[in-house]
Design an enzyme around this catalytic site. Structure first.
Site, PDB file in Angstrom:
ATOM      1  N   GLN A   1       0.831  -1.208   0.000  1.00  0.00           N
ATOM      2  CA  GLN A   1       0.000   0.000   0.000  1.00  0.00           C
ATOM      3  C   GLN A   1       0.862   1.253   0.000  1.00  0.00           C
ATOM      4  O   GLN A   1       1.717   1.422   0.876  1.00  0.00           O
ATOM      5  CB  GLN A   1      -0.913   0.003   1.232  1.00  0.00           C
ATOM      6  CG  GLN A   1      -1.807   1.229   1.344  1.00  0.00           C
ATOM      7  CD  GLN A   1      -2.591   1.230   2.643  1.00  0.00           C
ATOM      8  OE1 GLN A   1      -2.110   0.784   3.677  1.00  0.00           O
ATOM      9  NE2 GLN A   1      -3.817   1.734   2.603  1.00  0.00           N
ATOM     10  N   GLY A   2       0.654   2.136  -0.945  1.00  0.00           N
ATOM     11  CA  GLY A   2       1.401   3.386  -1.035  1.00  0.00           C
ATOM     12  C   GLY A   2       0.524   4.582  -0.734  1.00  0.00           C
ATOM     13  O   GLY A   2       0.055   5.262  -1.658  1.00  0.00           O
ATOM     14  N   TYR A   3       0.288   4.846   0.528  1.00  0.00           N
ATOM     15  CA  TYR A   3      -0.502   6.013   0.938  1.00  0.00           C
ATOM     16  C   TYR A   3       0.397   7.070   1.579  1.00  0.00           C
ATOM     17  O   TYR A   3       0.582   8.153   1.053  1.00  0.00           O
ATOM     18  CB  TYR A   3      -1.588   5.595   1.935  1.00  0.00           C
ATOM     19  CG  TYR A   3      -2.881   5.115   1.329  1.00  0.00           C
ATOM     20  CD1 TYR A   3      -2.945   4.640   0.024  1.00  0.00           C
ATOM     21  CD2 TYR A   3      -4.055   5.127   2.070  1.00  0.00           C
ATOM     22  CE1 TYR A   3      -4.138   4.198  -0.520  1.00  0.00           C
ATOM     23  CE2 TYR A   3      -5.258   4.684   1.534  1.00  0.00           C
ATOM     24  CZ  TYR A   3      -5.297   4.222   0.242  1.00  0.00           C
ATOM     25  OH  TYR A   3      -6.484   3.785  -0.278  1.00  0.00           O
ATOM     26  N   SER A   4       0.968   6.762   2.752  1.00  0.00           N
ATOM     27  CA  SER A   4       1.727   7.744   3.524  1.00  0.00           C
ATOM     28  C   SER A   4       2.986   8.195   2.787  1.00  0.00           C
ATOM     29  O   SER A   4       3.626   7.417   2.078  1.00  0.00           O
ATOM     30  CB  SER A   4       2.117   7.156   4.885  1.00  0.00           C
ATOM     31  OG  SER A   4       0.979   6.902   5.674  1.00  0.00           O
TER      32      SER A   4
ATOM     33  N   GLU B   1     -10.056  -1.416   5.762  1.00  0.00           N
ATOM     34  CA  GLU B   1      -8.834  -1.459   6.562  1.00  0.00           C
ATOM     35  C   GLU B   1      -9.136  -1.210   8.025  1.00  0.00           C
ATOM     36  O   GLU B   1      -8.509  -1.791   8.909  1.00  0.00           O
ATOM     37  CB  GLU B   1      -7.839  -0.417   6.042  1.00  0.00           C
ATOM     38  CG  GLU B   1      -6.483  -0.505   6.739  1.00  0.00           C
ATOM     39  CD  GLU B   1      -5.467   0.481   6.190  1.00  0.00           C
ATOM     40  OE1 GLU B   1      -4.317   0.426   6.652  1.00  0.00           O
ATOM     41  OE2 GLU B   1      -5.814   1.296   5.314  1.00  0.00           O
TER      42      GLU B   1
ATOM     43  N   SER C   1      -4.807   7.630  12.263  1.00  0.00           N
ATOM     44  CA  SER C   1      -4.533   7.588  13.702  1.00  0.00           C
ATOM     45  C   SER C   1      -5.843   7.588  14.492  1.00  0.00           C
ATOM     46  O   SER C   1      -6.874   8.091  14.035  1.00  0.00           O
ATOM     47  CB  SER C   1      -3.664   8.768  14.116  1.00  0.00           C
ATOM     48  OG  SER C   1      -4.402   9.969  14.066  1.00  0.00           O
ATOM     49  N   ASN C   2      -5.784   7.035  15.703  1.00  0.00           N
ATOM     50  CA  ASN C   2      -6.994   6.946  16.513  1.00  0.00           C
ATOM     51  C   ASN C   2      -7.523   8.322  16.911  1.00  0.00           C
ATOM     52  O   ASN C   2      -8.719   8.478  17.171  1.00  0.00           O
ATOM     53  CB  ASN C   2      -6.729   6.085  17.745  1.00  0.00           C
ATOM     54  CG  ASN C   2      -6.651   4.609  17.393  1.00  0.00           C
ATOM     55  OD1 ASN C   2      -6.638   4.236  16.213  1.00  0.00           O
ATOM     56  ND2 ASN C   2      -6.599   3.743  18.394  1.00  0.00           N
ATOM     57  N   GLU C   3      -6.644   9.327  16.971  1.00  0.00           N
ATOM     58  CA  GLU C   3      -7.118  10.684  17.214  1.00  0.00           C
ATOM     59  C   GLU C   3      -8.009  11.150  16.062  1.00  0.00           C
ATOM     60  O   GLU C   3      -9.059  11.781  16.286  1.00  0.00           O
ATOM     61  CB  GLU C   3      -5.928  11.629  17.387  1.00  0.00           C
ATOM     62  CG  GLU C   3      -5.143  11.441  18.680  1.00  0.00           C
ATOM     63  CD  GLU C   3      -4.202  10.254  18.629  1.00  0.00           C
ATOM     64  OE1 GLU C   3      -3.655   9.901  19.680  1.00  0.00           O
ATOM     65  OE2 GLU C   3      -4.021   9.684  17.533  1.00  0.00           O
TER      66      GLU C   3
END
Length: 403
Positions: A128-131, A246, A388-390
Site C-alpha cells: 500500500q502506497g498512501y503515507s 482497513e 490515527s486513533n485521534e
C-alpha cells in the site's frame, strides 16, 4: 438481537473447524504462534493463503462471481471465530482484504479479470502506497506526482511505512494528478508495477528489529493509464472506500479473545497468585466481550443491508487499543526474561539484520516471554495506521455526536 446460533450455523461452524484442522500443518501453526507482529513470516502467510485458496476459503467475503462465498454475515463471523480458535496464521491484507474490494467496486471488467484471480493465487502481491514523509494522518496533503506521458503516467515522489514492499510486485498508490484549492481533489488511485526501473525500495528497521516496512522511491517510474482505479483526479472517494475495510472490515474479537486465553495459560506460572494481574486480565476479557457484542450488533445490521460506515472508526479504535493493552499485559507477565532481544525465539514477519542468533539457538526464558516485547513494539503502530486513533475520534465526534 438474538445471540443464539441456529442449528444450521452451528453445523456450519463445525464444518469450518474440520476444514481448518485438515489444512493447518504443524509448520503453519508454529508460524502463527511464533509471529512477532501483526504480519506472520511471508512464506508462512503465502503457504496458508494457497491452502485456503484450494479450499475456496482464501476470500469468502468477496462476491461469488469473483471467487467468494455467498455466505450470510453470521457465517463470515463464525468462520473468523473458527480460524482464530484453530490458531491459523493471517494472510497479508493488502490484496485480499483491501485493494481487491476497490477493484471489484470501481475497476473495469478488464481490471477485475486480470487482478482478482491473481490476488487469490498470490501471483499478484500488493503493498500500500498512501503515507509520505510529510503526509501521514493528513493524507490529502500527499505530493507524489503522476504526469500523463502518452498512454502512461510518469511517477515521481516517495512513499513511506510501506509494509511488505520488499516482497510485493504491485503497489496501489494515491498520487497527485492535478492541484486544486481542496487538497482532496486532484488525487488519483493508481496501481503501479514494482518490478521496473525507477522504483527503489529501502527497508526501514523497526524498533522490534524487523524490516517489515520500507520507503519506496519513484524516479520517472511508469504506470499505464489503464491502471487507474475509478476516475483520474477522483481517487479520494476510492481511498475512503478502501479505508472502511482497513479500519473495520473484519471481526477482531475472536482473535483478541484467543490472545487473552493464550496469555492466561502462559502466565500461569510467572504470575501465579498475583491477584492484581488476574484483575487486569479479567478486565481485558471484559473489553473483548464488549467488542464482540458491538461486532455482533453490526453483524446483525449487515444482515439487514446496513453498512458499517462510520462505525468502522469505532472498531478501529477499540480493536487496536485493546491489542496494545494485551501486549502490555504480556510484557508484564514475561518479567525479566522478556528484556533480552531474542527474535529467533519466534518467526519474525521480516528480516532482522541486526541480530546474531546464538549457535545453539538458546532462548532466555520461554519463547512466549521473548516474543512478548517484540509484539509490544509492533503493536505500537496499531493506533497510527489506517488513520490515527485521534483522527478516528474526530470522525466519530463529527458524524455521530454532531460536534
Amino acid at each position: 438481537m438474538n445471540l443464539d446460533w441456529s442449528d444450521e450455523e452451528t453445523a456450519f461452524a463445525a464444518e469450518m473447524r474440520d476444514i481448518l484442522a485438515h489444512a493447518l500443518t504443524p509448520e503453519l501453526r508454529a508460524g502463527a504462534e511464533g509471529a512477532t507482529s501483526v504480519y506472520p513470516d511471508h512464506h508462512v502467510s503465502m503457504d496458508w493463503q494457497a491452502r485456503l485458496h484450494a479450499e475456496g476459503l482464501a476470500a469468502p467475503h468477496w462476491l461469488p462471481e469473483h471467487g467468494g462465498r455467498d455466505w450470510t454475515p453470521a457465517q463470515y463471523y463464525l468462520y473468523a471465530r473458527e480460524r482464530a480458535r484453530a490458531g491459523a496464521p493471517s494472510v497479508s491484507p493488502m490484496g485480499i482484504h483491501m485493494v481487491a474490494h476497490v477493484i471489484a467496486a470501481f475497476g473495469t471488467d478488464e481490471q477485475r479479470a486480470y487482478f482478482l484471480p491473481r490476488i487469490l493465487t498470490g501471483e499478484v502481491f500488493f503493498c500500500q502506497g498512501y503515507s509520505e514523509p510529510g503526509s501521514g494522518s493528513d493524507l490529502a496533503s500527499l505530493q507524489m506526482s503522476a504526469v500523463p506521458d502518452g498512454d502512461d503516467f510518469l511517477l515521481n515522489g516517495s512513499k513511506i511505512w510501506t509494509t511488505h514492499a520488499s516482497e510485493a510486485n504491485w503497489i496501489f498508490c494515491l498520487v497527485r494528478t492535478s492541484k486544486h484549492e481542496r487538497p482532496q481533489q486532484g488525487i488519483t488511485f493508481l496501481l503501479v508495477p514494482m518490478d521496473q526501473p525507477g522504483v527503489t525500495v529501502r527497508p526501514l528497521t523497526m524498533i522490534s528489529g524487523e524490516q517489515i516496512q520500507a520507503e519506496v522511491f519513484f524516479d520517472d517510474a511508469r504506470s499505464a493509464r489503464s491502471n487507474v482505479i475509478g476516475e483520474v483526479d477522483r481517487g479520494w472517494t476510492v481511498a475512503k472506500y478502501l479505508l472502511e475495510f482497513e479500519r473495520g472490515g473484519s471481526a477482531h474479537a475472536p482473535a483478541l479473545a484467543m490472545r487473552v486465553d493464550s496469555l492466561a495459560r502462559q502466565a500461569g506460572e510467572t504470575m501465579a497468585g498475583d491477584q492484581v494481574f488476574a484483575q487486569k486480565l479479567a478486565r481485558a476479557r471484559i473489553r473483548v466481550d464488549i467488542l464482540e457484542m458491538i461486532e455482533l450488533k453490526l453483524l446483525s445490521g449487515a444482515g439487514q443491508g446496513e453498512s458499517v460506515g462510520v462505525m468502522a472508526s469505532m472498531l478501529k479504535i477499540m480493536s487496536t487499543e485493546l491489542a496494545q493493552h494485551i501486549t502490555e499485559l504480556a510484557c508484564e507477565a514475561a518479567g525479566p526474561a522478556g528484556l533480552a532481544f531474542q527474535p529467533h525465539a519466534g518467526m519474525p514477519g521480516a528480516e532482522v539484520p541486526v541480530h546474531v542468533v546464538p549457535a545453539d539457538g538458546y532462548v532466555t526464558g520461554e519463547p512466549w516471554q521473548a516474543i512478548a516485547p517484540l509484539r509490544y513494539f509492533n503493536e505500537r503502530a496499531g493506533s497510527i495506521y489506517a488513520g490515527s486513533n485521534e483522527i478516528q475520534r474526530n470522525i466519530l465526534a463529527k458524524a455521530v455526536l454532531g460536534l
